[in-house]
Design a protein around this motif. Sequence first.
Motif, PDB file in Angstrom:
ATOM      1  N   GLU A  56       0.836  -1.211   0.000  1.00 61.19           N
ATOM      2  CA  GLU A  56       0.000   0.000   0.000  1.00 61.19           C
ATOM      3  C   GLU A  56       0.869   1.257   0.000  1.00 61.19           C
ATOM      4  OE1 GLU A  56      -2.570  -0.164   3.350  1.00 61.19           O
ATOM      5  OE2 GLU A  56      -3.970  -1.588   2.442  1.00 61.19           O
ATOM      6  N   LEU A  57       1.920   1.230   0.806  1.00 59.29           N
ATOM      7  CA  LEU A  57       2.835   2.371   0.864  1.00 59.29           C
ATOM      8  C   LEU A  57       3.511   2.581  -0.491  1.00 59.29           C
ATOM      9  CD1 LEU A  57       4.414   4.533   2.477  1.00 59.29           C
ATOM     10  CD2 LEU A  57       6.047   2.733   3.070  1.00 59.29           C
ATOM     11  N   ARG A  58       3.967   1.498  -1.076  1.00 57.96           N
ATOM     12  CA  ARG A  58       4.657   1.578  -2.358  1.00 57.96           C
ATOM     13  C   ARG A  58       3.729   2.070  -3.470  1.00 57.96           C
ATOM     14  NH1 ARG A  58       7.411  -3.701  -4.257  1.00 57.96           N
ATOM     15  NH2 ARG A  58       8.080  -2.267  -5.895  1.00 57.96           N
ATOM     16  N   ARG A  59       2.440   1.762  -3.361  1.00 51.85           N
ATOM     17  CA  ARG A  59       1.506   2.089  -4.441  1.00 51.85           C
ATOM     18  C   ARG A  59       1.535   3.580  -4.767  1.00 51.85           C
ATOM     19  NH1 ARG A  59      -3.905  -0.488  -3.149  1.00 51.85           N
ATOM     20  NH2 ARG A  59      -4.201   1.334  -1.818  1.00 51.85           N
ATOM     21  N   HIS A  66       4.153 -20.127  -9.346  1.00 50.85           N
ATOM     22  CA  HIS A  66       3.154 -20.288 -10.399  1.00 50.85           C
ATOM     23  C   HIS A  66       3.668 -19.628 -11.672  1.00 50.85           C
ATOM     24  CE1 HIS A  66       0.231 -21.644  -7.387  1.00 50.85           C
ATOM     25  NE2 HIS A  66       0.636 -20.625  -6.632  1.00 50.85           N
ATOM     26  N   ALA A  67       3.807 -20.411 -12.726  1.00 47.73           N
ATOM     27  CA  ALA A  67       4.382 -19.894 -13.971  1.00 47.73           C
ATOM     28  C   ALA A  67       3.592 -18.705 -14.504  1.00 47.73           C
ATOM     29  CB  ALA A  67       4.453 -21.004 -15.017  1.00 47.73           C
ATOM     30  N   HIS A  68       2.260 -18.763 -14.392  1.00 45.10           N
ATOM     31  CA  HIS A  68       1.452 -17.670 -14.949  1.00 45.10           C
ATOM     32  C   HIS A  68       1.619 -16.396 -14.118  1.00 45.10           C
ATOM     33  CE1 HIS A  68      -1.238 -19.271 -11.829  1.00 45.10           C
ATOM     34  NE2 HIS A  68      -1.960 -18.163 -11.908  1.00 45.10           N
ATOM     35  N   TRP A  69       1.865 -16.531 -12.820  1.00 48.21           N
ATOM     36  CA  TRP A  69       2.124 -15.350 -12.002  1.00 48.21           C
ATOM     37  C   TRP A  69       3.470 -14.727 -12.362  1.00 48.21           C
ATOM     38  CZ3 TRP A  69       0.394 -16.836  -6.339  1.00 48.21           C
ATOM     39  CH2 TRP A  69      -1.006 -16.788  -6.280  1.00 48.21           C
ATOM     40  N   ALA A  70       4.474 -15.584 -12.528  1.00 46.71           N
ATOM     41  CA  ALA A  70       5.801 -15.081 -12.898  1.00 46.71           C
ATOM     42  C   ALA A  70       5.735 -14.338 -14.232  1.00 46.71           C
ATOM     43  CB  ALA A  70       6.797 -16.232 -12.978  1.00 46.71           C
ATOM     44  N   ALA A  71       4.937 -14.880 -15.167  1.00 43.32           N
ATOM     45  CA  ALA A  71       4.782 -14.227 -16.474  1.00 43.32           C
ATOM     46  C   ALA A  71       4.056 -12.897 -16.328  1.00 43.32           C
ATOM     47  CB  ALA A  71       4.018 -15.153 -17.421  1.00 43.32           C
ATOM     48  N   GLN A  72       3.076 -12.843 -15.423  1.00 47.43           N
ATOM     49  CA  GLN A  72       2.351 -11.592 -15.176  1.00 47.43           C
ATOM     50  C   GLN A  72       3.294 -10.507 -14.662  1.00 47.43           C
ATOM     51  OE1 GLN A  72      -0.831 -12.375 -12.436  1.00 47.43           O
ATOM     52  NE2 GLN A  72      -2.062 -13.538 -13.905  1.00 47.43           N
ATOM     53  N   VAL A  73       4.141 -10.882 -13.711  1.00 51.24           N
ATOM     54  CA  VAL A  73       5.075  -9.909 -13.135  1.00 51.24           C
ATOM     55  C   VAL A  73       6.008  -9.378 -14.219  1.00 51.24           C
ATOM     56  CG1 VAL A  73       6.956  -9.576 -11.489  1.00 51.24           C
ATOM     57  CG2 VAL A  73       4.993 -10.974 -10.859  1.00 51.24           C
ATOM     58  N   ARG A  74       6.509 -10.285 -15.049  1.00 52.60           N
ATOM     59  CA  ARG A  74       7.413  -9.872 -16.125  1.00 52.60           C
ATOM     60  C   ARG A  74       6.696  -8.897 -17.071  1.00 52.60           C
ATOM     61  NH1 ARG A  74       9.564 -10.923 -21.083  1.00 52.60           N
ATOM     62  NH2 ARG A  74      11.828 -11.178 -21.178  1.00 52.60           N
ATOM     63  N   ALA A  75       5.439  -9.203 -17.398  1.00 51.49           N
ATOM     64  CA  ALA A  75       4.666  -8.339 -18.297  1.00 51.49           C
ATOM     65  C   ALA A  75       4.384  -6.988 -17.653  1.00 51.49           C
ATOM     66  CB  ALA A  75       3.356  -9.029 -18.682  1.00 51.49           C
ATOM     67  N   GLU A  76       4.127  -6.980 -16.336  1.00 50.40           N
ATOM     68  CA  GLU A  76       3.858  -5.723 -15.635  1.00 50.40           C
ATOM     69  C   GLU A  76       5.092  -4.830 -15.624  1.00 50.40           C
ATOM     70  OE1 GLU A  76       2.411  -7.097 -11.864  1.00 50.40           O
ATOM     71  OE2 GLU A  76       0.672  -8.063 -12.790  1.00 50.40           O
ATOM     72  N   HIS A  77       6.247  -5.417 -15.347  1.00 51.42           N
ATOM     73  CA  HIS A  77       7.491  -4.641 -15.397  1.00 51.42           C
ATOM     74  C   HIS A  77       7.728  -4.090 -16.800  1.00 51.42           C
ATOM     75  CE1 HIS A  77       9.487  -6.641 -11.633  1.00 51.42           C
ATOM     76  NE2 HIS A  77       8.792  -5.579 -11.319  1.00 51.42           N
ATOM     77  N   LEU A  79       0.613   1.394 -10.855  1.00 52.80           N
ATOM     78  CA  LEU A  79      -0.472   1.110  -9.913  1.00 52.80           C
ATOM     79  C   LEU A  79      -1.043  -0.280 -10.139  1.00 52.80           C
ATOM     80  CD1 LEU A  79      -2.325   4.555  -9.872  1.00 52.80           C
ATOM     81  CD2 LEU A  79      -0.850   3.594  -8.108  1.00 52.80           C
ATOM     82  N   ASP A  80      -1.187  -0.677 -11.408  1.00 51.27           N
ATOM     83  CA  ASP A  80      -1.657  -2.027 -11.713  1.00 51.27           C
ATOM     84  C   ASP A  80      -0.707  -3.073 -11.134  1.00 51.27           C
ATOM     85  OD1 ASP A  80      -3.952  -1.293 -13.031  1.00 51.27           O
ATOM     86  OD2 ASP A  80      -3.100  -1.456 -15.052  1.00 51.27           O
ATOM     87  N   HIS A  81       0.591  -2.815 -11.276  1.00 56.21           N
ATOM     88  CA  HIS A  81       1.595  -3.748 -10.754  1.00 56.21           C
ATOM     89  C   HIS A  81       1.445  -3.904  -9.245  1.00 56.21           C
ATOM     90  CE1 HIS A  81       5.240  -5.895 -10.117  1.00 56.21           C
ATOM     91  NE2 HIS A  81       5.951  -4.859  -9.684  1.00 56.21           N
ATOM     92  N   MET A  82       1.249  -2.806  -8.542  1.00 53.40           N
ATOM     93  CA  MET A  82       1.095  -2.869  -7.095  1.00 53.40           C
ATOM     94  C   MET A  82      -0.203  -3.578  -6.691  1.00 53.40           C
ATOM     95  SD  MET A  82       3.735  -1.566  -5.517  1.00 53.40           S
ATOM     96  CE  MET A  82       4.622  -2.554  -6.745  1.00 53.40           C
ATOM     97  N   ARG A  83      -1.293  -3.250  -7.393  1.00 57.18           N
ATOM     98  CA  ARG A  83      -2.576  -3.903  -7.084  1.00 57.18           C
ATOM     99  C   ARG A  83      -2.497  -5.409  -7.347  1.00 57.18           C
ATOM    100  NH1 ARG A  83      -5.117   1.045  -8.950  1.00 57.18           N
ATOM    101  NH2 ARG A  83      -4.900   0.349 -11.100  1.00 57.18           N
ATOM    102  N   ASN A  84      -1.893  -5.774  -8.469  1.00 61.58           N
ATOM    103  CA  ASN A  84      -1.787  -7.191  -8.805  1.00 61.58           C
ATOM    104  C   ASN A  84      -0.863  -7.923  -7.840  1.00 61.58           C
ATOM    105  OD1 ASN A  84      -3.479  -6.774 -10.981  1.00 61.58           O
ATOM    106  ND2 ASN A  84      -1.819  -6.576 -12.471  1.00 61.58           N
ATOM    107  N   THR A  85       0.192  -7.239  -7.406  1.00 66.02           N
ATOM    108  CA  THR A  85       1.100  -7.840  -6.433  1.00 66.02           C
ATOM    109  C   THR A  85       0.352  -8.144  -5.137  1.00 66.02           C
ATOM    110  OG1 THR A  85       3.021  -6.686  -7.359  1.00 66.02           O
ATOM    111  CG2 THR A  85       3.223  -7.499  -5.108  1.00 66.02           C
TER     112      THR A  85
END
Length: 269
Positions: free
Chosen positions: A102-105, A189-200, A220-226
């Motif tokens: 939340e702080l990072r967001r 989870h492979a799909h989560w790792a792929a999501q993080v890579r796509a968000e970055h 903001l999407d990256h923080m919410r998804n995290t």
Amino acid sequence: MSARTAPSTDATLADRVTALLAAQIRSGAYPVNARLPTEQSMTQTYGVSRTVVREAISRLKSEGLVETRQGSGTIVLDPSAAEAFRLGRSDDPARGVLRIIELRRGIEGEMAALAAERRSQADMKALRRGLVAIDKAVAAGGDGVAEDLAFHMAISRATDNPHYTDLLGLLTRALHDAIRVTRGNEARHAHWAAQVRAEHAAICAAIDARDAQAARAAALDHMRNTAGRIQEAEASYWAGDRIAAAERLARTKLGTVLRDTVEPRRARR
């Protein structure tokens, strides 16, 4: 203070030194009100840097096992009192992690927007190198925590506002634990790792396009998804080093983190 993040080896060494000191305190090797050895003594005893020793002491403070007293050094507290505090903690291990997210967001959203407006070609090269470094670390079997932090520090420098870099530097200990927990969860989870890579990649692309609105939205999407991925973590995930990191975050008092970082700097003047 340097804005660079500590390497992951330092984090591992800090884990070991923290565990050794905590075990000695709980066994009575260091009785209540005793003073721990000096930093210099512990660097020689454990064969580690002062940075590692300071991180270990900071973690022991978070555990309620020691406190720093002006003119007296690091003093051992009653471990039974610390244990009572641990037993009274929140049953939600994700709570401390989510607070840091939340702080990072707010920080990350505005930081990415400013980076999009002000970034240089050198900044873009650093961001692209950061993405590659994360991929290489993960491919080599690492957790990518130091590289993930370095990527976000590169965004802070692209804002051309040194206060963002200083702020992230001050928060590095808490952020390191939070990213360590989130990346560990996502790697399962492979799909989560792929999501993080796509968000970055989306944050990087928006900054490259000088699109401040898109950069803010991507961050903001990256923080919410995290946060969402942490909330979906199975109960079995919260064990070992991960639960220890989560508990440290739950007990973290950022005012103490800032004071302990600033006061040594003042003493050197």
